[in-house]
Write a protein that holds these residues in place. Structure first.
Motif, PDB file in Angstrom:
ATOM      1  N   TYR A 130       0.848  -1.194   0.000  1.00  0.00           N
ATOM      2  CA  TYR A 130       0.000   0.000   0.000  1.00  0.00           C
ATOM      3  C   TYR A 130       0.887   1.249   0.000  1.00  0.00           C
ATOM      4  N   PRO A 131       1.562   1.539  -1.098  1.00  0.00           N
ATOM      5  CA  PRO A 131       2.513   2.665  -1.142  1.00  0.00           C
ATOM      6  C   PRO A 131       1.871   4.013  -0.858  1.00  0.00           C
ATOM      7  N   GLU A 132       0.571   4.109  -1.022  1.00  0.00           N
ATOM      8  CA  GLU A 132      -0.098   5.380  -0.749  1.00  0.00           C
ATOM      9  C   GLU A 132      -0.007   5.763   0.727  1.00  0.00           C
ATOM     10  N   LEU A 133       0.292   4.797   1.588  1.00  0.00           N
ATOM     11  CA  LEU A 133       0.441   5.111   3.013  1.00  0.00           C
ATOM     12  C   LEU A 133       1.644   6.013   3.278  1.00  0.00           C
ATOM     13  N   GLN A 134       2.592   6.049   2.357  1.00  0.00           N
ATOM     14  CA  GLN A 134       3.740   6.961   2.515  1.00  0.00           C
ATOM     15  C   GLN A 134       3.289   8.424   2.479  1.00  0.00           C
ATOM     16  N   GLU A 135       2.114   8.676   1.906  1.00  0.00           N
ATOM     17  CA  GLU A 135       1.582  10.037   1.834  1.00  0.00           C
ATOM     18  C   GLU A 135       0.771  10.412   3.070  1.00  0.00           C
ATOM     19  N   ALA A 136       0.549   9.445   3.964  1.00  0.00           N
ATOM     20  CA  ALA A 136      -0.257   9.704   5.154  1.00  0.00           C
ATOM     21  C   ALA A 136       0.427  10.733   6.054  1.00  0.00           C
ATOM     22  N   MET A 137      -0.365  11.611   6.650  1.00  0.00           N
ATOM     23  CA  MET A 137       0.177  12.616   7.561  1.00  0.00           C
ATOM     24  C   MET A 137       0.562  11.975   8.886  1.00  0.00           C
ATOM     25  N   VAL A 138       1.661  12.489   9.465  1.00  0.00           N
ATOM     26  CA  VAL A 138       2.160  12.001  10.747  1.00  0.00           C
ATOM     27  C   VAL A 138       1.847  13.041  11.823  1.00  0.00           C
ATOM     28  N   TRP A 139       1.134  12.599  12.856  1.00  0.00           N
ATOM     29  CA  TRP A 139       0.790  13.468  13.980  1.00  0.00           C
ATOM     30  C   TRP A 139       1.518  12.953  15.211  1.00  0.00           C
ATOM     31  N   ILE A 183      -6.196  18.626  14.915  1.00  0.00           N
ATOM     32  CA  ILE A 183      -6.035  17.185  14.901  1.00  0.00           C
ATOM     33  C   ILE A 183      -7.266  16.564  14.235  1.00  0.00           C
ATOM     34  N   PRO A 184      -7.078  15.635  13.301  1.00  0.00           N
ATOM     35  CA  PRO A 184      -8.240  15.030  12.652  1.00  0.00           C
ATOM     36  C   PRO A 184      -9.134  14.313  13.653  1.00  0.00           C
ATOM     37  N   GLU A 185     -10.403  14.655  13.648  1.00  0.00           N
ATOM     38  CA  GLU A 185     -11.369  14.080  14.581  1.00  0.00           C
ATOM     39  C   GLU A 185     -12.313  13.141  13.849  1.00  0.00           C
ATOM     40  N   PRO A 186     -12.518  11.920  14.364  1.00  0.00           N
ATOM     41  CA  PRO A 186     -13.433  10.982  13.713  1.00  0.00           C
ATOM     42  C   PRO A 186     -14.884  11.422  13.852  1.00  0.00           C
ATOM     43  N   CYS A 187     -15.714  10.854  13.041  1.00  0.00           N
ATOM     44  CA  CYS A 187     -17.150  11.140  13.127  1.00  0.00           C
ATOM     45  C   CYS A 187     -17.670  10.730  14.508  1.00  0.00           C
ATOM     46  N   LYS A 188     -18.638  11.459  15.010  1.00  0.00           N
ATOM     47  CA  LYS A 188     -19.179  11.179  16.335  1.00  0.00           C
ATOM     48  C   LYS A 188     -20.127   9.991  16.341  1.00  0.00           C
ATOM     49  N   GLU A 189     -20.681   9.662  15.185  1.00  0.00           N
ATOM     50  CA  GLU A 189     -21.592   8.521  15.081  1.00  0.00           C
ATOM     51  C   GLU A 189     -20.927   7.413  14.276  1.00  0.00           C
ATOM     52  N   ALA A 190     -21.459   6.204  14.392  1.00  0.00           N
ATOM     53  CA  ALA A 190     -20.908   5.053  13.673  1.00  0.00           C
ATOM     54  C   ALA A 190     -20.900   5.334  12.172  1.00  0.00           C
ATOM     55  N   CYS A 191     -19.767   5.033  11.510  1.00  0.00           N
ATOM     56  CA  CYS A 191     -19.632   5.316  10.091  1.00  0.00           C
ATOM     57  C   CYS A 191     -18.645   4.338   9.475  1.00  0.00           C
ATOM     58  N   ALA A 192     -18.522   4.389   8.151  1.00  0.00           N
ATOM     59  CA  ALA A 192     -17.578   3.530   7.443  1.00  0.00           C
ATOM     60  C   ALA A 192     -16.305   4.283   7.067  1.00  0.00           C
ATOM     61  N   CYS A 193     -16.262   5.586   7.323  1.00  0.00           N
ATOM     62  CA  CYS A 193     -15.117   6.388   6.882  1.00  0.00           C
ATOM     63  C   CYS A 193     -14.070   6.579   7.974  1.00  0.00           C
ATOM     64  N   CYS A 194     -14.311   6.048   9.194  1.00  0.00           N
ATOM     65  CA  CYS A 194     -13.363   6.174  10.285  1.00  0.00           C
ATOM     66  C   CYS A 194     -13.060   4.798  10.876  1.00  0.00           C
ATOM     67  N   PHE A 195     -11.771   4.542  11.178  1.00  0.00           N
ATOM     68  CA  PHE A 195     -11.359   3.256  11.737  1.00  0.00           C
ATOM     69  C   PHE A 195      -9.982   3.412  12.381  1.00  0.00           C
ATOM     70  N   PRO A 196      -9.757   2.737  13.507  1.00  0.00           N
ATOM     71  CA  PRO A 196     -10.695   1.940  14.306  1.00  0.00           C
ATOM     72  C   PRO A 196     -11.642   2.845  15.086  1.00  0.00           C
ATOM     73  N   PRO A 197     -12.751   2.306  15.574  1.00  0.00           N
ATOM     74  CA  PRO A 197     -13.725   3.141  16.286  1.00  0.00           C
ATOM     75  C   PRO A 197     -13.191   3.693  17.602  1.00  0.00           C
ATOM     76  N   MET A 198     -12.220   2.989  18.215  1.00  0.00           N
ATOM     77  CA  MET A 198     -11.599   3.462  19.449  1.00  0.00           C
ATOM     78  C   MET A 198     -10.087   3.340  19.328  1.00  0.00           C
ATOM     79  N   SER A 199      -9.350   4.274  19.939  1.00  0.00           N
ATOM     80  CA  SER A 199      -7.897   4.238  19.900  1.00  0.00           C
ATOM     81  C   SER A 199      -7.367   3.017  20.644  1.00  0.00           C
ATOM     82  N   SER A 200      -6.308   2.432  20.113  1.00  0.00           N
ATOM     83  CA  SER A 200      -5.665   1.294  20.779  1.00  0.00           C
ATOM     84  C   SER A 200      -4.598   1.756  21.772  1.00  0.00           C
TER      85      SER A 200
END
Length: 223
Positions: A130-139, A183-200
């Motif tokens: 998944y080379p596109e992950l190299q473009e992911a932002m680092v926080w 800081i990017p914030e996930p959706c407040k309700e269940a959705c398919a565009c955010c994962f994982p639903p809780m931080s590990s």
């Protein structure tokens, strides 16, 4: 021993990688993926565990609890965009860390490009798939009981964040558009565009919403 002077250098021969319940095939937008990196001052070896949650077995023992020099990170998909969230403990927990908080912040900033290179090298199968992950932002989240070191910095895309860092002056930070980013914030309700639903990563998340921008153009000496 930490390198106090000169550039931080990544040596692949000193990296041990452990895969726990993950491989390079499953995209981190579908299966949780967490990095736990620890360092031995005795052997100078780095140990990187790649798993679905923090590898707590690496963090046991009085030495690790005293030093708190581990770095943990997790991949997140927030509103359809992948990003890597990196956490460092600066101070808090015992007074010795509080006394050297400024020094620890400097060391973590200096060594973070090595840490990110260890992630990239250790998880190269994933990044090849998944080379596109190299473009992911680092926080980068710095955790501290002192307000001046309890903050979040955006280090740019992963491919760029592995380079040496330089800090902007206060004036540059205040006038930069990136200084107002959040800081990017996930959706407040269940959705398919955010994962994982809780931080590990169960570390405190009491950081200011505005972030300090980071630019990768060579480390400036600090007194």
């Amino acid at each position: 021993v930490m390198r106090l002077f000169g550039p931080a250098i990544f040596e692949a021969s000193k990296l041990k990688v452990l895969f726990v319940g993950v491989d390079g095939k499953k995209h981190p937008g579908k299966l949780p993926r967490t990095y736990t990196l620890t360092h031995s001052d005795v052997t100078s070896m780095l140990t990187l565990a790649i798993s679905q949650t923090i590898n707590n077995s690496q963090l046991q023992g009085w030495y690790n609890r005293l030093q708190r020099d581990e770095v943990v990170a997790e991949w997140k998909k927030v509103k359809g965009k992948m990003s890597l969230h990196v956490h460092c403990h600066i101070s808090g927990g015992h007074f010795l860390l509080d006394l050297i908080a400024k020094f620890r912040y400097y060391i973590f900033c200096k060594e973070l490009p090595v840490v990110l290179k260890a992630f990239v090298h250790g998880d190269k199968a994933l990044l090849n798939n998944y080379p596109e992950l190299q473009e992911a932002m680092v926080w980068v989240y710095f955790h501290s009981n002192l307000p001046q070191y309890n903050k979040v910095e955006c280090w740019g895309p992963l491919w760029d964040a592995t380079g040496p860092v330089s800090r902007m002056t206060d004036d540059q930070v205040n006038t930069s558009p990136a200084s107002n980013s959040e800081i990017p914030e996930p959706c407040k309700e269940a959705c398919a565009c955010c994962f994982p639903p809780m931080s590990s990563i169960p570390w405190a998340q009491d950081h200011p919403k505005n972030v300090d921008p980071k630019y990768q153009q060579g480390l400036q000496d600090q007194s």
